[in-house]
Design a protein around this motif. Structure first.
Motif, short mmCIF file in Angstrom:
data_model
loop_
_atom_site.label_atom_id
_atom_site.label_comp_id
_atom_site.label_asym_id
_atom_site.label_seq_id
_atom_site.Cartn_x
_atom_site.Cartn_y
_atom_site.Cartn_z
N TYR A 122 0.83 -1.38 -0.13
CA TYR A 122 -0.12 -0.07 0.07
C TYR A 122 0.94 1.22 -0.01
O TYR A 122 2.14 1.44 0.31
CB TYR A 122 -1.12 0.03 1.36
N GLN A 123 0.27 2.35 -0.33
CA GLN A 123 1.05 3.80 -0.33
C GLN A 123 -0.01 4.62 0.29
O GLN A 123 -1.23 4.59 0.04
CB GLN A 123 1.25 4.17 -1.94
N HIS A 124 0.71 5.42 1.09
CA HIS A 124 -0.32 6.22 2.25
C HIS A 124 0.54 7.69 2.25
O HIS A 124 1.62 7.52 2.90
CB HIS A 124 -0.84 5.58 3.16
N THR A 125 -0.18 8.59 1.81
CA THR A 125 0.30 9.98 2.20
C THR A 125 -0.81 10.89 2.61
O THR A 125 -1.74 11.15 1.87
CB THR A 125 1.01 10.48 0.84
N GLY A 126 -0.71 11.41 3.68
CA GLY A 126 -1.84 12.23 4.43
C GLY A 126 -3.05 11.38 4.17
O GLY A 126 -3.04 10.28 4.78
N LEU A 142 -4.70 6.96 0.22
CA LEU A 142 -4.11 5.57 0.37
C LEU A 142 -4.52 4.96 -1.05
O LEU A 142 -5.71 4.74 -1.36
CB LEU A 142 -5.08 5.13 1.40
N THR A 143 -3.75 4.02 -1.48
CA THR A 143 -3.96 3.09 -2.55
C THR A 143 -3.18 1.95 -2.30
O THR A 143 -2.16 1.72 -1.46
CB THR A 143 -3.15 3.80 -3.78
N PHE A 144 -3.65 0.82 -2.84
CA PHE A 144 -3.25 -0.62 -2.77
C PHE A 144 -2.88 -1.12 -3.93
O PHE A 144 -3.48 -0.99 -5.04
CB PHE A 144 -4.36 -1.33 -2.17
N HIS A 145 -1.39 -1.51 -4.08
CA HIS A 145 -0.91 -1.97 -5.35
C HIS A 145 -0.96 -3.36 -5.26
O HIS A 145 -1.78 -4.16 -4.25
CB HIS A 145 0.41 -1.32 -5.19
#
Length: 148
Positions: free
Chosen positions: A82-86, A89-92
């Motif tokens: 996953y990527q999370h900024t503030g 949120l996205t899941f790869h």
């Protein structure tokens, strides 16, 4: 006499204000952490998710180490990144095992995987995590579960 009455009235108002303020904060649960929390899936696309007997409940854990995603769809195990900024949120690429399950569980699994793939934002309120798409539309609601 007037001064003691004024002091008493002021003290009563002050104390009742403190009690009210304390009562408000006593009922507000602190927000859970997005990462390293066991998030049990409650709803997908506003449809409740019901755990079946003798089957793992649908859940995810966003491990802080290596931004690793792990969990279960209620049928198969899942893993990914996953990527999370503030609040984004996205899941790869999400991988799952390929066990066959009853039709209802397979539908629930597909809905959960689709919700994760379309997730763009998140918000936590108390013990609830809401995942939304790019338009702010709700995709899934999860609840923090404390395992110990």
């Amino acid at each position: 006499m007037r001064i003691s009455l004024t002091i008493t009235a002021t003290l009563c108002l002050w104390l009742s204000g403190c009690q009210s303020h304390a009562a408000q904060h006593a009922h507000t649960a602190p927000d859970e952490s997005l990462t390293n929390t066991y998030w049990k899936l409650l709803t997908v696309n506003d449809n409740p998710v019901v755990a079946t007997n003798n089957v793992r409940e649908a859940h995810v854990v966003l491990h802080i180490d290596s931004t690793r995603l792990a969990g279960s769809t209620g049928c198969n195990t899942l893993s990914g990144r996953y990527q999370h900024t503030g609040q984004q949120l996205t899941f790869h690429p999400i991988a799952t095992t390929k066990m066959a399950c009853p039709t209802a569980q397979m539908r629930s699994e597909q809905a959960m995987l689709s919700a994760l793939q379309h997730t763009k934002r998140w918000e936590i309120s108390g013990s609830r995590l809401e995942l939304t798409n790019a338009h702010g539309e709700p995709l899934a609601v999860l609840e923090a579960v404390h395992l110990y």
